[in-house]
Design a protein around this motif. Structure first.
Motif, PDB file in Angstrom:
ATOM      1  N   LYS A   1       0.702  -1.440  -0.013  1.00  0.00           N
ATOM      2  CA  LYS A   1       0.240  -0.288   0.329  1.00  0.00           C
ATOM      3  C   LYS A   1       0.859   0.548  -0.182  1.00  0.00           C
TER       4      LYS A   1
ATOM      5  N   ASP B   1       5.312   4.249  -4.443  1.00  0.00           N
ATOM      6  CA  ASP B   1       4.832   4.046  -3.089  1.00  0.00           C
ATOM      7  C   ASP B   1       4.201   5.026  -1.931  1.00  0.00           C
TER       8      ASP B   1
ATOM      9  N   ASP C   1       5.138  -0.283   8.424  1.00  0.00           N
ATOM     10  CA  ASP C   1       5.367   0.970   7.645  1.00  0.00           C
ATOM     11  C   ASP C   1       5.860   2.178   8.229  1.00  0.00           C
TER      12      ASP C   1
END
Length: 276
Positions: free
Chosen positions: A10, A34, A195
């Motif tokens: 994601k 990205d 992340d």
């Protein structure tokens, strides 16, 4: 990682500022598949983070203390100074000790709090802060005004109007001997650890790349902002500091301590860094 696997990753959603001083960190990220970036002035970025529109943002450093959202600081290139910053400046037609009110650029939360700390600590005065839209100014320059960002160089007020001036970064260093951090990367405390690592790694990598190609970056960005190129080069190489080491952490914590002591923030939250 296979092409199929890469397509499933994601995008990282970053809230950014497009000032000259942020370009060594973010320039080039717009072409990364990205990464998605949302641009705003520093004072608006915390709202994007709190509303879930971005995963991390280069926020005003004071927002770490005043946000109702649990936050962590990302150990990524930040916006600071060790002495004069050149783009956060108080202009006054009267001695600072005589000031009762200051019109403040609405683009930054941190600078407004720092100004009040400095005026109280160094000059012994408490001022009323009034919002000031520097970008859309259509009135006469006020008695005292604080400006931030590129406009301090490209659209500064007339010097003869303001015989008393203060570079807030320089004044902070004179007071404390410490660096100052105006902008830091913040994320929600619940941000996935993978992340967080991806964001920090991406920002570090882009910063290193841009420093290796600084001549091209400075030439392009100085022309776009109507800055003299030599001034822009000096500003980015020595005026703005991007480190986030022990001395920067000490300076940040000292700022929060003084802000709390003067009642400018309700509490002094301890520093919490992602991954620590």
């Amino acid at each position: 990682m296979t092409m199929e696997a890469k397509s499933l990753v994601k995008p990282l959603r970053l809230g950014v500022v497009r000032f000259l001083n942020t370009q060594p960190i973010i320039s080039g990220l717009e072409v990364c598949n990205d990464i998605s970036m949302t641009e705003a002035v520093p004072s608006s970025l915390i709202n994007l983070l709190e509303s879930g529109e971005v995963d991390a943002a280069l926020c005003s450093s004071i927002d770490y203390q005043v946000s109702s959202m649990p936050l962590v600081i990302l150990p990524a290139p930040s916006l600071g100074c060790l002495g004069a910053t050149r783009t956060v400046r108080l202009y006054s037609s009267r001695p600072f000790e005589e000031l009762e009110k200051v019109c403040c650029d609405s683009d930054s939360h941190t600078s407004v709090v720092l100004l009040q700390v400095l005026l109280r600590e160094v000059h012994g005065c408490r001022v009323t802060v009034l919002p000031f839209d520097a970008a859309g100014r259509n009135v006469e320059w006020p008695e005292a005004v604080m400006l931030i960002g590129d406009k301090v160089v490209s659209a500064s007020p007339p010097a003869e109007r303001y015989p008393y001036q203060m570079d807030l970064g320089e004044a902070w260093h004179s007071l404390t001997g410490l660096p100052f951090l105006f902008g830091i990367w913040l994320a929600g405390a619940d941000l996935d650890s993978d992340d967080a690592r991806r964001i920090v790694s991406t920002l570090d990598r882009q910063y290193r790349y841009n420093r290796m190609h600084s001549e091209t970056l400075v030439g392009r960005e100085s022309r776009a902002r109507n800055w003299p190129q030599d001034m822009a080069e000096d500003y980015l190489s020595s005026g703005i500091r991007y480190e986030l080491g022990p001395s920067q952490r000490e300076g940040l914590d000292r700022f929060y301590e003084l802000a709390a002591a003067h009642g400018l923030i309700e509490q002094h939250r301890p520093l919490r860094f992602a991954g620590e």
